[in-house]
Design a protein around this motif. Structure first.
Motif, PDB file in Angstrom:
ATOM      1  N   ALA A  87      55.585  42.654  44.783  1.00 44.83           N
ATOM      2  CA  ALA A  87      54.994  43.679  45.309  1.00 44.83           C
ATOM      3  C   ALA A  87      56.098  44.571  46.007  1.00 44.83           C
ATOM      4  N   ILE A  88      56.838  43.882  46.482  1.00 39.74           N
ATOM      5  CA  ILE A  88      57.799  44.581  47.335  1.00 39.74           C
ATOM      6  C   ILE A  88      58.774  45.415  46.532  1.00 39.74           C
ATOM      7  N   ALA A  89      59.214  45.035  45.277  1.00 39.24           N
ATOM      8  CA  ALA A  89      59.801  45.803  44.441  1.00 39.24           C
ATOM      9  C   ALA A  89      59.142  47.133  43.774  1.00 39.24           C
ATOM     10  N   SER A  90      57.818  46.797  43.631  1.00 35.42           N
ATOM     11  CA  SER A  90      56.851  47.702  43.268  1.00 35.42           C
ATOM     12  C   SER A  90      56.529  48.891  44.000  1.00 35.42           C
ATOM     13  N   ALA A  91      56.377  48.516  45.393  1.00 30.59           N
ATOM     14  CA  ALA A  91      56.081  49.515  46.334  1.00 30.59           C
ATOM     15  C   ALA A  91      57.244  50.187  46.546  1.00 30.59           C
ATOM     16  N   CYS A  92      58.394  49.687  46.531  1.00 35.40           N
ATOM     17  CA  CYS A  92      59.590  50.516  46.674  1.00 35.40           C
ATOM     18  C   CYS A  92      59.761  51.475  45.439  1.00 35.40           C
ATOM     19  N   GLY A  93      59.433  50.964  44.587  1.00 39.63           N
ATOM     20  CA  GLY A  93      59.651  51.753  43.063  1.00 39.63           C
ATOM     21  C   GLY A  93      58.719  53.178  43.385  1.00 39.63           C
ATOM     22  N   MET A  94      57.604  52.874  43.955  1.00 36.94           N
ATOM     23  CA  MET A  94      56.685  53.941  44.185  1.00 36.94           C
ATOM     24  C   MET A  94      57.163  55.147  45.209  1.00 36.94           C
ATOM     25  N   GLU A  95      58.238  54.810  46.001  1.00 35.54           N
ATOM     26  CA  GLU A  95      58.706  55.587  46.729  1.00 35.54           C
ATOM     27  C   GLU A  95      60.190  56.136  46.090  1.00 35.54           C
ATOM     28  N   GLY A  96      60.300  55.853  44.905  1.00 36.38           N
ATOM     29  CA  GLY A  96      61.641  56.157  44.283  1.00 36.38           C
ATOM     30  C   GLY A  96      62.791  55.277  44.455  1.00 36.38           C
ATOM     31  N   ILE A  97      62.446  54.031  45.089  1.00 40.22           N
ATOM     32  CA  ILE A  97      63.554  53.445  45.476  1.00 40.22           C
ATOM     33  C   ILE A  97      63.679  52.207  44.213  1.00 40.22           C
ATOM     34  N   ARG A  98      64.857  52.215  43.575  1.00 39.59           N
ATOM     35  CA  ARG A  98      64.831  51.520  42.262  1.00 39.59           C
ATOM     36  C   ARG A  98      65.419  50.190  42.844  1.00 39.59           C
ATOM     37  N   VAL A  99      64.779  48.898  42.593  1.00 40.78           N
ATOM     38  CA  VAL A  99      65.421  47.672  43.075  1.00 40.78           C
ATOM     39  C   VAL A  99      65.220  46.775  42.083  1.00 40.78           C
ATOM     40  N   ASP A 100      66.190  45.848  41.886  1.00 39.20           N
ATOM     41  CA  ASP A 100      66.120  44.839  40.796  1.00 39.20           C
ATOM     42  C   ASP A 100      65.900  43.437  41.518  1.00 39.20           C
ATOM     43  N   PRO A 101      65.599  42.454  40.863  1.00 38.91           N
ATOM     44  CA  PRO A 101      65.391  40.917  41.394  1.00 38.91           C
ATOM     45  C   PRO A 101      66.531  40.659  42.377  1.00 38.91           C
ATOM     46  N   ALA A 102      67.768  41.015  41.956  1.00 36.36           N
ATOM     47  CA  ALA A 102      69.130  40.280  42.704  1.00 36.36           C
ATOM     48  C   ALA A 102      69.134  41.361  43.986  1.00 36.36           C
TER      49      ALA A 102
ATOM     50  N   ARG B 199      55.177  53.152  54.793  1.00 34.49           N
ATOM     51  CA  ARG B 199      54.409  53.319  53.427  1.00 34.49           C
ATOM     52  C   ARG B 199      54.556  52.027  52.805  1.00 34.49           C
ATOM     53  N   VAL B 200      55.739  51.667  52.651  1.00 37.03           N
ATOM     54  CA  VAL B 200      55.904  50.526  51.851  1.00 37.03           C
ATOM     55  C   VAL B 200      55.148  49.149  52.292  1.00 37.03           C
ATOM     56  N   THR B 201      55.262  49.055  53.573  1.00 36.72           N
ATOM     57  CA  THR B 201      54.593  47.810  54.227  1.00 36.72           C
ATOM     58  C   THR B 201      53.286  48.004  53.931  1.00 36.72           C
ATOM     59  N   ARG B 202      52.524  49.056  54.027  1.00 35.76           N
ATOM     60  CA  ARG B 202      51.292  49.240  53.802  1.00 35.76           C
ATOM     61  C   ARG B 202      50.727  48.800  52.354  1.00 35.76           C
ATOM     62  N   ARG B 203      51.574  49.169  51.482  1.00 35.26           N
ATOM     63  CA  ARG B 203      51.357  49.035  49.855  1.00 35.26           C
ATOM     64  C   ARG B 203      51.550  47.627  49.524  1.00 35.26           C
ATOM     65  N   VAL B 204      52.433  46.893  50.131  1.00 36.05           N
ATOM     66  CA  VAL B 204      52.605  45.531  49.899  1.00 36.05           C
ATOM     67  C   VAL B 204      51.455  44.573  50.566  1.00 36.05           C
ATOM     68  N   GLU B 205      50.888  44.753  51.633  1.00 40.00           N
ATOM     69  CA  GLU B 205      49.932  44.443  52.315  1.00 40.00           C
ATOM     70  C   GLU B 205      48.534  44.437  51.458  1.00 40.00           C
ATOM     71  N   ALA B 206      48.395  45.780  50.734  1.00 38.28           N
ATOM     72  CA  ALA B 206      47.135  45.952  50.292  1.00 38.28           C
ATOM     73  C   ALA B 206      47.506  44.853  48.888  1.00 38.28           C
ATOM     74  N   MET B 207      48.597  44.927  48.206  1.00 31.48           N
ATOM     75  CA  MET B 207      48.850  44.288  46.849  1.00 31.48           C
ATOM     76  C   MET B 207      48.515  42.711  47.064  1.00 31.48           C
ATOM     77  N   THR B 208      48.924  42.266  48.401  1.00 36.58           N
ATOM     78  CA  THR B 208      48.988  40.864  48.766  1.00 36.58           C
ATOM     79  C   THR B 208      47.826  40.351  49.531  1.00 36.58           C
ATOM     80  N   GLY B 209      47.290  41.245  50.467  1.00 35.17           N
ATOM     81  CA  GLY B 209      46.387  40.684  51.197  1.00 35.17           C
ATOM     82  C   GLY B 209      45.498  39.577  51.000  1.00 35.17           C
ATOM     83  N   GLN B 210      44.844  39.939  49.538  1.00 37.01           N
ATOM     84  CA  GLN B 210      43.880  38.879  48.955  1.00 37.01           C
ATOM     85  C   GLN B 210      44.380  37.743  48.143  1.00 37.01           C
ATOM     86  N   LEU B 211      45.746  37.828  48.046  1.00 38.91           N
ATOM     87  CA  LEU B 211      46.265  36.805  47.082  1.00 38.91           C
ATOM     88  C   LEU B 211      46.066  35.367  47.528  1.00 38.91           C
TER      89      LEU B 211
END
Length: 211
Positions: free
Chosen positions: A36-51, A86-98
């Protein structure tokens, strides 16, 4: 691994489990959160990989960050406040009910054996329904009157589990697992009485104290 040794006749009557990391593997949860963190960062144009996510996680754990998720996001976003928010809000939305509870293999049998020995078991668990669905809620006591000096705390985090339990007068066992497996004490006040990495070692550590 190191195990605590009983100073003589046991005075320990209760074992308190921090559920996440000891009873709950948290593997699926951590994978989902990192994704979720990687995906939310990607929505901001921040490319991150697992490492990069793993490195951000290790930095947060080493820093004893009280909010590891926020620390990771700040690291990956370069600390820019609006982006972090913004990233924090997106991560919370993705994982809040997980609900990604994973009962650690072998832990239910250990809990039953401890219960059979007459030990009081308590769960530090705000979401009790997860234990009910796993079929182990009845093994735990919601409230008990055992004083801290007669309790053993099992947890995976030094900062959130071990240190406060030691300050309260409990004996402590660190279960090194998942995100916090590399967290190490910085002083004697943070040093657990025992360190384990699997259920067999945990049982041996508890037995060394209560026998």
């Amino acid at each position: 691994m190191s195990y605590p040794m009983s100073p003589g006749k046991s005075t320990y009557r209760a074992v308190i489990f921090d559920i996440g990391g000891a009873v709950d593997l948290e593997f699926a949860w951590e994978m989902a959160l990192d994704g979720a963190i990687a995906s939310a960062c990607g929505m901001e144009g921040i490319r991150v990989d697992p490492a990069m996510v793993e490195e951000a996680s290790e930095q947060a754990v080493a820093a004893f960050a009280p909010d590891v998720t926020l620390h990771m996001i700040e690291t990956l976003c370069g600390g820019e406040p609006a982006t972090v928010a913004r990233v924090t809000r997106r991560v919370e939305a993705m994982t809040g009910q997980l609900d990604a509870f994973q009962l650690r293999p072998g832990i239910e049998d250990l809990l039953n054996r401890l219960k059979a020995r007459g030990l009081v078991l308590e769960a530090r668990e705000p979401r009790w329904e997860r234990l009910e669905r796993a079929g182990i809620a009845e093994l735990f006591t919601c409230d008990h009157d055992v004083p801290p000096a007669e309790c053993i705390l099992v947890g995976d985090r030094i900062d959130a589990d071990i240190t406060p339990a030691k300050a309260a007068g409990m004996r402590t066992i660190q279960f090194r697992s998942g995100r916090w497996r590399r967290q190490r004490p910085r002083s004697a006040a943070e040093t657990p009485d025992g360190v384990v990495t699997d259920v067999a070692e945990l049982e041996a550590a508890i037995t060394a104290l209560v026998t």
